[in-house]
Design an enzyme around this catalytic site. Sequence first.
Site, PDB file in Angstrom:
ATOM      1  N   GLN A   1      -3.019   2.765   9.643  1.00 44.06           N
ATOM      2  CA  GLN A   1      -1.669   2.826   9.068  1.00 44.06           C
ATOM      3  C   GLN A   1      -0.698   3.583   9.979  1.00 44.06           C
ATOM      4  O   GLN A   1       0.514   3.456   9.840  1.00 44.06           O
ATOM      5  CB  GLN A   1      -1.691   3.497   7.694  1.00 44.06           C
ATOM      6  CG  GLN A   1      -2.302   2.668   6.582  1.00 44.06           C
ATOM      7  CD  GLN A   1      -3.780   2.959   6.369  1.00 44.06           C
ATOM      8  OE1 GLN A   1      -4.485   3.270   7.336  1.00 44.06           O
ATOM      9  NE2 GLN A   1      -4.259   2.871   5.162  1.00 44.06           N
TER      10      GLN A   1
ATOM     11  N   ARG B   1       0.849  -1.190   0.000  1.00 42.84           N
ATOM     12  CA  ARG B   1       0.000   0.000   0.000  1.00 42.84           C
ATOM     13  C   ARG B   1       0.876   1.227   0.000  1.00 42.84           C
ATOM     14  O   ARG B   1       2.079   1.136   0.128  1.00 42.84           O
ATOM     15  CB  ARG B   1      -0.894  -0.005   1.227  1.00 42.84           C
ATOM     16  CG  ARG B   1      -0.156  -0.396   2.531  1.00 42.84           C
ATOM     17  CD  ARG B   1      -0.587   0.342   3.743  1.00 42.84           C
ATOM     18  NE  ARG B   1      -0.466   1.758   3.593  1.00 42.84           N
ATOM     19  CZ  ARG B   1       0.676   2.439   3.809  1.00 42.84           C
ATOM     20  NH1 ARG B   1       1.805   1.821   4.123  1.00 42.84           N
ATOM     21  NH2 ARG B   1       0.688   3.766   3.695  1.00 42.84           N
ATOM     22  N   GLY B   2       0.249   2.367  -0.215  1.00 45.28           N
ATOM     23  CA  GLY B   2       1.026   3.600  -0.304  1.00 45.28           C
ATOM     24  C   GLY B   2       1.214   3.938  -1.774  1.00 45.28           C
ATOM     25  O   GLY B   2       1.629   3.073  -2.560  1.00 45.28           O
ATOM     26  N   ALA B   3       0.909   5.157  -2.160  1.00 47.02           N
ATOM     27  CA  ALA B   3       0.865   5.504  -3.585  1.00 47.02           C
ATOM     28  C   ALA B   3       2.102   5.083  -4.377  1.00 47.02           C
ATOM     29  O   ALA B   3       2.003   4.332  -5.348  1.00 47.02           O
ATOM     30  CB  ALA B   3       0.583   7.004  -3.722  1.00 47.02           C
TER      31      ALA B   3
ATOM     32  N   ASP C   1      -1.728  10.800  -2.487  1.00 51.59           N
ATOM     33  CA  ASP C   1      -2.044   9.731  -3.432  1.00 51.59           C
ATOM     34  C   ASP C   1      -2.294  10.270  -4.823  1.00 51.59           C
ATOM     35  O   ASP C   1      -2.159   9.535  -5.808  1.00 51.59           O
ATOM     36  CB  ASP C   1      -3.264   8.955  -2.922  1.00 51.59           C
ATOM     37  CG  ASP C   1      -2.897   8.172  -1.676  1.00 51.59           C
ATOM     38  OD1 ASP C   1      -2.904   8.771  -0.587  1.00 51.59           O
ATOM     39  OD2 ASP C   1      -2.560   6.974  -1.803  1.00 51.59           O
TER      40      ASP C   1
ATOM     41  N   LYS D   1      -4.929  10.114   2.615  1.00 54.39           N
ATOM     42  CA  LYS D   1      -5.753   9.316   3.521  1.00 54.39           C
ATOM     43  C   LYS D   1      -6.821  10.136   4.220  1.00 54.39           C
ATOM     44  O   LYS D   1      -6.554  11.250   4.668  1.00 54.39           O
ATOM     45  CB  LYS D   1      -4.834   8.658   4.565  1.00 54.39           C
ATOM     46  CG  LYS D   1      -5.509   7.696   5.491  1.00 54.39           C
ATOM     47  CD  LYS D   1      -6.331   6.622   4.780  1.00 54.39           C
ATOM     48  CE  LYS D   1      -5.553   5.921   3.723  1.00 54.39           C
ATOM     49  NZ  LYS D   1      -6.358   5.248   2.712  1.00 54.39           N
TER      50      LYS D   1
ATOM     51  N   ARG E   1      -6.701  -0.139  -7.666  1.00 52.84           N
ATOM     52  CA  ARG E   1      -7.136   0.864  -6.683  1.00 52.84           C
ATOM     53  C   ARG E   1      -7.201   2.197  -7.442  1.00 52.84           C
ATOM     54  O   ARG E   1      -6.303   2.504  -8.226  1.00 52.84           O
ATOM     55  CB  ARG E   1      -6.160   0.972  -5.485  1.00 52.84           C
ATOM     56  CG  ARG E   1      -6.230  -0.239  -4.551  1.00 52.84           C
ATOM     57  CD  ARG E   1      -5.405  -0.026  -3.285  1.00 52.84           C
ATOM     58  NE  ARG E   1      -6.026   0.950  -2.377  1.00 52.84           N
ATOM     59  CZ  ARG E   1      -5.388   1.472  -1.329  1.00 52.84           C
ATOM     60  NH1 ARG E   1      -4.129   1.147  -1.086  1.00 52.84           N
ATOM     61  NH2 ARG E   1      -6.009   2.341  -0.537  1.00 52.84           N
TER      62      ARG E   1
HETATM   63  C1  LIG Z   1       3.691   7.734   0.223  1.00 50.70           C
HETATM   64  S1  LIG Z   1       2.055   7.785  -0.241  1.00 50.70           S
HETATM   65  C2  LIG Z   1       1.276   7.102   1.115  1.00 50.70           C
HETATM   66  C3  LIG Z   1      -0.194   7.393   1.090  1.00 50.70           C
HETATM   67  O1  LIG Z   1      -0.906   6.221   0.690  1.00 50.70           O
HETATM   68  C4  LIG Z   1      -1.746   5.869   1.756  1.00 50.70           C
HETATM   69  O2  LIG Z   1      -2.929   5.272   1.366  1.00 50.70           O
HETATM   70  P1  LIG Z   1      -3.117   3.671   1.545  1.00 50.70           P
HETATM   71  O3  LIG Z   1      -2.512   3.294   2.852  1.00 50.70           O
HETATM   72  O4  LIG Z   1      -4.623   3.516   1.480  1.00 50.70           O
HETATM   73  O5  LIG Z   1      -2.421   3.052   0.358  1.00 50.70           O
HETATM   74  C5  LIG Z   1      -2.011   7.165   2.469  1.00 50.70           C
HETATM   75  O6  LIG Z   1      -2.932   7.963   1.778  1.00 50.70           O
HETATM   76  C6  LIG Z   1      -0.634   7.748   2.459  1.00 50.70           C
HETATM   77  O7  LIG Z   1      -0.530   9.098   2.717  1.00 50.70           O
END
Ligand SMILES: CSC[C@H]1O[C@H](OP(=O)(O)O)[C@H](O)[C@@H]1O
Length: 365
Positions: free
Chosen positions: A201, A53-55, A241, A252, A90
Amino acid sequence: MKVNNQWIRGIWSDDGGKTVCFPDQTKLPFRLEICREGTSDALIRAIKSMQVRGAPLIGAAGAWAAAFLCREAETEEELQEGLKRIAEARPTAVNLQWAVRRVAAASEGLSGAARAARAQKAAEEICESDIESNRAIGGYFAAIIEEVYRKNGRPVRILTHCNAGWLATIDYGTALSGLYVAQEKGIPMEVWVDETRPRMQGLLTEWELREAGIPCTLIADNAGGYLMQQGEVDLVIVGADRIASNGDVANKVGTYLKALAAKDCGVPFYVAAPVSTVDFSMAEGVKSIPVEERSRSEVTDISGIGPDGDVIRVQVAGRETAVRNIAFDITPARLITGIVTEKGIFAPGAGDRPFMPAPAGTRPE
Ligand SMILES: CSC[C@H]1O[C@H](OP(=O)(O)O)[C@H](O)[C@@H]1O
């Protein structure tokens, strides 16, 4: 990053691209389990389930999925259908669509082993450039942290939301990269870590920072505004993101509320992201950025450690409960002090137009 004397990245290959490895983030911070996958379908599942996860990391995993697909697909139709499935795994993080396009473009016109090899090279390049971008982002934000430290002469108190650390990227992270660079420079910090409901997270951020030896305190999401109001926050830093051309930022859910509190309390609010997170096709974000809505169970159930040390999920709301699980929100550029990219820091809220086509010969400072 080094964890338990083992070098770990968000995703990596140790067998020449036959398979990739990644920590299963649905098991962290309770258990560090490394997954190994070698098919596009497996990586699509890993993205959808948020094992990765994470952009930027979603982008990198999507790039590897596209590379695997280039060696799996037997027809052009199968390839195009598979690329679409990867890109749609996603919807909010633009890095995913960007990475899939990059891999597809790099291998276009080739076939068989040549196409697979060129696609893999493109995926590897995306991973390597992510590390370089994040290191540069870290340098810019570490300078801001240092400026606050020099001014106040005490540890810099930073609030962050969700996880935008090395776990959300290949390495270093985006929002947390500046903290790691500041730590290398010996600048003391104290970090307020939003738990970040519903997926929590923030527990990943707390795990990262604790492993790195950076003092941090986990707080309920709704406590952040109070801490800012009481003067206990010097800076807010979050990831992103998707960033629209005008500087509106998708991140988020809960980020927008942090930005409102920061604006009201006069606390500088920064967003850290590589330029690959900018959607240049999108003029504004509040009405245009697609916001993912996920399963109700992420709100009604919560993960934890059972009495025998296994990761378990417990139900905290009834099955008859009506739920909407909105995974992101959009922070308008006017609430953002600066967007920290590998190409510098831009202030769209102050009139910078860094992501709009600049007039020939000009470039925002
Ligand atoms: C370095 S971008 C991380 C960004 O992605 C996360 O979303 P997710 O955990 O749903 O993939 C969150 O928005 C973070 O800020």
